[in-house]
Design a protein around this motif. Sequence first.
Motif: not given
Length: 181
Positions: A57-67
Amino acid sequence: MRSMVDESHLFLKPALHRHAVCVDATLGHGKDTAFFLSEGVQKVFAFEIQENILQNTMKKLEDPKVQAFCQGHETMDTLIFEPIDAMIFNFGYCPQEDPSICTQADTSVMAIQKGLKLLKRKGRMALVLYPHPSGKEEAKCIEKYVQSLSASLYTVVQYKQLNKEDSPYLIGIEKKEGYHE
């Protein structure tokens, strides 16, 4: 008609703004986190207990706002130290994944309790429940807990389909403006 996840997003929308800090307490495939990001929020904390799902999921989202944290949502108070504007839970198991790995009543109620303490005044929490066979007891425990919340401190609403047994439903909670601990 909209799905309960879509209804939960509509419920949370008034609490979202460009400085909003949000929690996706059950990351899964990231639909709720993607919604928060699409609303231009400042930050999203996300919890997922399955490492492979979290990584994909993190690869798909790729957003620095997500921790993101590979931990249970009941640990949120040890990782989040700022007030939260909006929080969402989708209880049960991750769609298209192993249904034996699912949220549990005791840790889910604990996470809701901790989440309410982190929630800002006028902050909102959406609880999407799926009363499938393994989720019925969890749904009962969560309902019992939220029904016990003080009406002077919280507004608690429920949205459900009445003519279909065991359909998903939404419980929405808003911390009242005059809330004082």
